[in-house]
Design an enzyme around this catalytic site. Structure first.
Site, short mmCIF file in Angstrom:
data_model
loop_
_atom_site.label_atom_id
_atom_site.label_comp_id
_atom_site.label_asym_id
_atom_site.label_seq_id
_atom_site.Cartn_x
_atom_site.Cartn_y
_atom_site.Cartn_z
N GLY A 32 0.82 -1.22 0.00
CA GLY A 32 0.00 0.00 0.00
C GLY A 32 0.85 1.27 0.00
O GLY A 32 2.03 1.23 -0.33
N HIS A 38 4.61 1.89 -7.91
CA HIS A 38 3.61 0.82 -7.90
C HIS A 38 2.74 0.91 -9.16
O HIS A 38 2.43 -0.10 -9.79
CB HIS A 38 2.69 0.93 -6.69
CG HIS A 38 3.36 0.80 -5.36
ND1 HIS A 38 3.49 1.86 -4.49
CD2 HIS A 38 3.93 -0.26 -4.74
CE1 HIS A 38 4.10 1.47 -3.39
NE2 HIS A 38 4.39 0.18 -3.51
N GLU A 153 12.40 -3.66 -9.83
CA GLU A 153 13.85 -3.90 -9.71
C GLU A 153 14.43 -3.16 -8.51
O GLU A 153 15.49 -3.51 -8.01
CB GLU A 153 14.56 -3.45 -11.00
CG GLU A 153 16.03 -3.87 -11.04
CD GLU A 153 16.77 -3.38 -12.28
OE1 GLU A 153 16.42 -2.30 -12.80
OE2 GLU A 153 17.70 -4.06 -12.70
N LYS A 154 13.72 -2.11 -8.06
CA LYS A 154 14.18 -1.35 -6.89
C LYS A 154 14.55 -2.28 -5.74
O LYS A 154 15.50 -2.04 -5.02
CB LYS A 154 13.09 -0.38 -6.47
CG LYS A 154 13.28 0.10 -5.07
CD LYS A 154 12.71 1.44 -4.81
CE LYS A 154 13.14 1.95 -3.47
NZ LYS A 154 12.77 1.03 -2.38
N SER A 193 9.61 5.67 -3.21
CA SER A 193 9.40 4.70 -2.14
C SER A 193 8.35 5.24 -1.19
O SER A 193 8.28 6.46 -0.97
CB SER A 193 10.72 4.49 -1.37
OG SER A 193 10.47 3.88 -0.12
P1 AMP Z 1 6.08 -2.37 -1.57
O1 AMP Z 1 4.70 -1.82 -1.46
O2 AMP Z 1 7.15 -1.44 -1.11
O3 AMP Z 1 6.20 -3.76 -0.98
O4 AMP Z 1 6.35 -2.55 -3.13
C1 AMP Z 1 5.52 -3.33 -3.94
C2 AMP Z 1 6.19 -3.54 -5.27
O5 AMP Z 1 6.43 -2.26 -5.88
C3 AMP Z 1 7.57 -4.21 -5.13
O6 AMP Z 1 7.73 -5.16 -6.17
C4 AMP Z 1 8.52 -3.07 -5.28
O7 AMP Z 1 9.80 -3.44 -5.78
C5 AMP Z 1 7.78 -2.20 -6.28
N1 AMP Z 1 8.28 -0.83 -6.22
C6 AMP Z 1 8.44 -0.04 -5.12
N2 AMP Z 1 9.00 1.13 -5.44
C7 AMP Z 1 9.21 1.11 -6.78
C8 AMP Z 1 9.77 2.03 -7.72
N3 AMP Z 1 10.23 3.21 -7.36
N4 AMP Z 1 9.83 1.65 -9.02
C9 AMP Z 1 9.37 0.44 -9.42
N5 AMP Z 1 8.83 -0.47 -8.58
C10 AMP Z 1 8.75 -0.14 -7.28
#
Ligand code: AMP
Length: 290
Positions: A32, A38, A153-154, A193
């Site tokens: 979220g 995302h 990929e982050k 992020s």
């Molecule tokens: P999270 O909500 O932080 O668990 O992220 C969910 C998905 O979004 C994960 O696969 C992350 O790697 C991806 N994600 C988060 N930040 C970025 C970004 N800046 N660029 C691309 N993908 C992202």
């Protein structure tokens, strides 16, 4: 329209019904606090599949720092509105007891072998984090079933761990294709992020050094430097700032099974950084050979 299903049981039934109707599913697991990073995954999933499904679950198993868990940003209504605009068909949420109905409390959840890529780097500095990711993603994949699953990929090391998981699940008959998508950045180069909202204006300025350091490594690579330790020294020089507390600066072989530092010249390389700005931990990485 985006339908919200409040538990994994309902989500599993929806996905299975859609597959029976012949639809392909693109799936994006998230915690979220959605941002453009995302949404780029959602757009790619929506363009490559008939249906797009997202989960939102702040997974306590992957937080080794309780303060980080307590302060993790959450706003479900705003997220659902963003998902609706992005063309997501279904979002599901859940609770620990919904994902692990066999246990009475979180401590009883079975530890899983998350594979060789979970050792080192994040594995060293966030013990239990990638194991926690593995535990929940296994349940998230089991909920959605056969699909393409999109990851950023982050979180490079996470992509290695989920690829390992998908391989294991394939042996058990579940076809999950992991698709890794490019990192979306602010104009300053800072990787987007959910945790960036915690940074002050001054910290946002300092945070630019992370992408500058990665870019310097890429320049050095383009000039022919292929030794991991030399590239790491070049990166550390750029990060020299009193407010930035480095956890690791690493150049690794992206195709190796483990994330040990190679002592031979590299043909392909991933440069990775983890650092604290105040109490906020930031990670980022780039491929040097592309
Ligand atoms: P999270 O909500 O932080 O668990 O992220 C969910 C998905 O979004 C994960 O696969 C992350 O790697 C991806 N994600 C988060 N930040 C970025 C970004 N800046 N660029 C691309 N993908 C992202």
């Amino acid at each position: 329209m985006t339908i919200h299903l409040p538990n994994p049981r309902l989500a599993a039934a929806w996905c299975s019904e859609q597959r029976q109707l012949g639809k392909t599913i693109g799936y994006i697991p998230t915690m979220g606090a959605l941002h453009q990073g995302h949404l780029s995954l959602i757009q790619q999933a929506a363009s490559e599949n008939d249906l797009c499904c997202v989960s939102i679950f702040v997974n306590p198993l992957q937080f080794n720092d309780l303060n980080d868990l307590d302060t993790y940003p959450q706003d479900l209504d705003t997220d659902i509105e963003l998902l609706r605009k992005a063309g997501c068909h279904m979002v599901y949420t859940g609770t620990i007891s919904g994902f692990f109905p066999e246990v009475e409390h979180i401590g009883q959840i079975e530890t899983r072998d998350s594979g060789p890529a979970s050792k080192g780097l994040e594995g060293t500095y966030r013990p239990g984090h990638l194991e926690g990711v593995y535990q929940i993603v296994e349940r998230l994949f089991a909920t959605v079933g056969t699909c393409r699953a999109y990851f950023g990929e982050k979180d490079f090391q996470q992509t290695l761990v989920v690829k390992h998981l998908a391989k294991k699940m394939k042996i058990d008959g579940m076809g999950i294709e992991v698709v890794v998508c490019p990192t979306v950045r602010e104009p300053s180069g800072l990787a987007m992020s959910s945790r960036n909202t915690r940074l002050s204006i001054k910290q946002l300025e300092t945070a630019k050094l992370i992408f500058q350091s990665l870019s310097t490594a890429k320049n050095a690579w383009q000039k022919g430097i292929r030794i991991a330790s030399t590239l790491e020294e070049i990166m550390i020089d750029v990060l020299d700032h009193c407010e930035l507390k480095i956890e690791y600066v690493a150049v690794r072989d992206p195709n190796a099974w483990t994330l040990h530092r190679p002592d031979h010249p590299l043909n392909e390389a991933q440069a990775l950084i983890a650092a604290y700005l105040g109490s906020t931990r930031l990670i980022d990485n780039i491929r040097l050979n592309k």
